[in-house]
Scaffold this active site. Structure first.
Site, PDB file in Angstrom:
ATOM      1  N   GLN A 472      -8.325   9.444   0.286  1.00 52.97           N
ATOM      2  CA  GLN A 472      -7.729  10.084  -0.885  1.00 52.97           C
ATOM      3  C   GLN A 472      -6.730   9.183  -1.612  1.00 52.97           C
ATOM      4  OE1 GLN A 472      -5.365  14.032  -0.703  1.00 52.97           O
ATOM      5  NE2 GLN A 472      -7.532  14.605  -0.866  1.00 52.97           N
ATOM      6  N   HIS A 521       1.489   7.748  -2.998  1.00 56.11           N
ATOM      7  CA  HIS A 521       0.425   7.957  -3.972  1.00 56.11           C
ATOM      8  C   HIS A 521       0.270   6.777  -4.934  1.00 56.11           C
ATOM      9  CE1 HIS A 521       1.588  12.017  -2.607  1.00 56.11           C
ATOM     10  NE2 HIS A 521       0.293  12.242  -2.679  1.00 56.11           N
TER      11      HIS A 521
END
Length: 729
Positions: A472, A521
């Protein structure tokens, strides 16, 4: 006298005197002829361990982690089918020896001695390592693992049921196959083991077939750290959807009976089971390990008194299958035979040159990799209204989605797996609609565990699939990177290319996301991927290139059996504009499915001779902005998109730089350990042009307004270009 010699002398004396350890009598379905065969396998295991130590002392051998005390694994092998794939603990010589008895034409003693001596004639690793493994025996090679092989056992087991529905072009496992995976009691505590076993239970809990047999060989110690009494049973005996079986590995009759029950449970119910087998460790961890430095001598001697071969001699005698005198003769004859084979094995050639060692880093190409590709009607049915949308320019995420659709239509063996990719369509919508188009069997929502995601892919690749797992975020890869380094990349290397696990790992990553997530992220470090021999790393900068490159990555996996990572720049997923808001210059039309960017090709934008800017991903977006601004200042620049970050496209890059007077490397990874180090080295060694690099700082990435403060920006790129061109403002 070392402990190996003591155990050997004790065996000779105690069998001759009839001084055999006490225990339960022989019972269960084990027939006399098979029982004697298991004893022979145990004797060969023991003889190989003894001789391996002699070979090391003589400078002829290079591996002494033995299997003595674990001879009961021969009974586990006898309880399985040779078509059941086995991922083995490094103490499982007895398993491999006994499986060789199930497959005609094997020369197991010769093969294993070639492995001990690191001969290039070794049929599995070609002299690169002493590994257990055999293509003929359906045993992929393993080195000294710490549970790293468990995740791929889950993937292989899952693939058996999926293959019945999807039918890949070629597969290794029949419909009734199970997957066996063994490990030690110490390794059972590793997070990788815990995660893999949990994944098998999580899958079975949802009524998904998961025919995996976990075998824990419990000798009570990991090198010098004891396993608490009862710990393995307490940990695994009551897990949901995991059947627990226990046997005494010192008793071949009990081991065979219980192992057969466990295997039949898995085979019939297609659910995981845990076989807890009691063993002892003889001789210590390895040849250099002196157990008495950390264990009481009395404990060492107690373990030696429980020698499994002594128990087997007693059991065979009580069963009327073999009297002790005959058993002793077999033991002596086996040692003599192994010594004779050793004398020949040590004369066989060994690897010498780097080219010989590296010959199997790159797996062989497939001789036949046909396309099963889609009809026009099938494509229209899958895409629906998206076919009309293809007539207009699109963002990168949509181009990747369409490329995945076309590839999955063309090749039924492609399967996707990852967190949130099916029901949600991915965190950034890249896999939207794919679940509806291809079903949950081929677009698999996994649990939150990157090791299990990559292990699922590796195991499925063993059975003819071309997996496309998704991680991810790039920052999430780091807790699972060893699945790529220690398992996927090493498989062809340690098997001479006999085993491969082709796949394309999709990873969303890099920086420049505005005000979101911080370093988990926005991660601009992929050095760990560039450090893995044989791994291909690809990174697009726009939608059309992403589609073309992804197709080439899949071709590399399908046809050349390569391990490929496709790194997708998150910040460019939705990018529309280049120079001004609303200009739409970063949108691209979806290219025809036949179009690809070849492995090692680069793209050049412009022909300016004052300066060549070399970059990729977000750096391309910024560098093309800089190119326009520099032209307004009278500096003619060309911009080169690398596409391939490992191995570097050296020839194409040097050709694209061509007659440019200077080279600026714009690299969004960190100054230390970043890609620019390799690029500047290459350009300095192979050209006489002035070269400079502009990189990110050695820092993590923050959240909020400073999201891009540590990385190259348009102003800093312009400043670096002006300095290099001698036109500093």
């Amino acid at each position: 006298m070392d402990r190996a010699q003591i155990v050997h002398e004790n065996f000779l004396r105690r069998v001759a005197e009839g001084d055999l350890p006490q225990g339960a009598g022989p019972s269960g379905p084990l027939q006399a002829d098979l029982a004697v065969q298991l004893y022979r396998s145990g004797c060969l295991t023991r003889a190989l361990d003894i001789v391996s130590r002699k070979m090391q002392a003589a400078g002829e051998g290079f591996y002494t982690i033995g299997s003595s005390g674990h001879e009961g694994m021969a009974a586990v092998a006898a309880a399985l089918h040779p078509t059941d794939m086995a991922f083995l603990h490094y103490r499982d010589a007895a398993f491999q020896i006994e499986r060789a008895n199930q497959v005609p034409g094997q020369s197991i003693a010769w093969d294993m001695l070639l492995s001990f001596t690191c001969s290039s004639d070794d049929p599995i690793s070609g002299g690169r390592h002493k590994v257990l493994g055999s293509k003929a025996l359906n045993i992929p090679p393993q080195t000294s693992t710490i549970a790293s092989h468990l995740p791929k056992a889950v993937g292989a087991a899952y693939s058996v049921g999926l293959a019945k529905r999807v039918m890949p072009e070629h597969r290794a496992l029949p419909d009734d196959a199970i997957v066996m995976c063994s490990f030690g009691d110490a390794s059972a505590n590793h997070s990788t083991a815990q995660g893999a076993i949990n994944t098998s239970c999580w899958t079975a809990y949802q009524k998904v077939p998961m025919p995996v047999l976990w075998v824990c060989e419990d000798n009570g110690i990991g090198i010098s750290t004891k396993t608490p009494n009862g710990w393995i049973a307490a940990n695994f005996a009551h897990k949901p959807d995991l059947a627990y079986f226990a046997c005494d590995g010192l008793d071949i009759y009990d081991s065979f009976r219980v192992a057969r029950e466990a295997a039949e449970y898995v085979r019939k119910r297609r659910k995981p089971a845990f076989l807890h087998i009691r063993t002892v460790r003889l001789y210590g961890h390895a040849g250099a390990d002196v157990q008495t430095t950390y264990m009481p001598k009395a404990q060492v001697e107690a373990d030696e008194a429980n020698d499994p071969l002594l128990h087997t001699v007693r059991l065979l005698g009580e069963a009327g299958a073999l009297d002790p005198a005959e058993a002793l003769a077999i033991y002596r004859q086996t040692l003599e035979r192994v010594e004779r084979i050793r004398n020949e094995a040590v004369t066989r050639p060994r690897l010498k040159a780097a080219s010989e060692v590296m010959a199997s880093l790159i797996p062989p190409k497939r001789s036949n990799a046909p396309s099963n590709g889609p009809s026009t009607d099938a494509r229209a049915a899958a895409f629906g209204s998206d076919l009309k949308a293809m007539e207009s320019p699109q963002i990168m995420s949509r181009c990747i989605n369409w490329a995945l659709t076309d590839l999955m239509l063309e090749h039924r063996e492609i399967a996707l797996m990852g967190e949130d990719i099916c029901a949600k369509g991915g965190v950034y919508g890249v896999t939207q609609k794919l679940g509806q188009r291809f079903g949950r069997a081929r677009v698999i929502d996994t649990l939150l565990d990157e090791q299990s995601i990559l292990g699922l892919a590796i195991g499925m690749a063993h059975n003819g699939f071309v997996p496309v797992p998704e991680i991810q975020f790039l920052a999430y890869l780091h807790n699972a990177e060893d699945q790529l380094r220690g398992e996927a990349a090493t498989l062809p290397f340690f098997s001479g290319g006999q085993f491969t696990n082709p796949m394309v790992v999709r990873i969303a990553g890099l920086g420049y996301q505005k005000g979101f997530g911080g370093h988990f992220h926005n991660d601009n470090s992929f050095a760990v991927l560039r450090d893995i021999p044989g791994l291909i790393l690809c990174c697009p900068s726009n939608g059309a290139d992403a589609a073309k490159l992804l197709r080439e990555c899949v071709r590399l996996a399908r046809e050349e059996q390569r391990l490929v990572v496709f790194l997708e720049p998150i910040a460019l997923y939705p990018m529309r504009d280049l120079h001004e808001p609303g200009d739409g210059l970063w949108l691209r039309e979806y290219p025809d499915p036949s179009e690809r960017i070849g492995f090692g090709d680069v793209s050049r934008h412009g022909d300016g001779i004052d300066l060549a800017i070399v970059s990729y991903a977000n750096g391309m977006h910024l560098s093309l902005q800089a190119q326009k601004r520099l032209a307004e200042e009278g500096i003619a620049a060309r911009v080169i998109d690398l596409h391939w970050l490992n191995p570097l496209p050296e020839a194409a890059l040097l050709d694209a730089v061509g007659d440019a007077a200077r080279v600026l490397v714009v690299d969004e990874t960190r100054r230390t350990g970043g890609l620019a180090e390799a690029l500047v080295t290459l350009l300095t060694e192979r050209t006489d042009k002035p070269v400079a690099r502009h990189t990110a700082e050695d820092s993590f990435i923050p959240t909020g307004p400073a999201y891009a403060a540590t990385m190259p920006g348009i102003d800093s790129i312009l400043a670096a270009a002006r300095d290099l061109a001698g036109e500093a403002a």
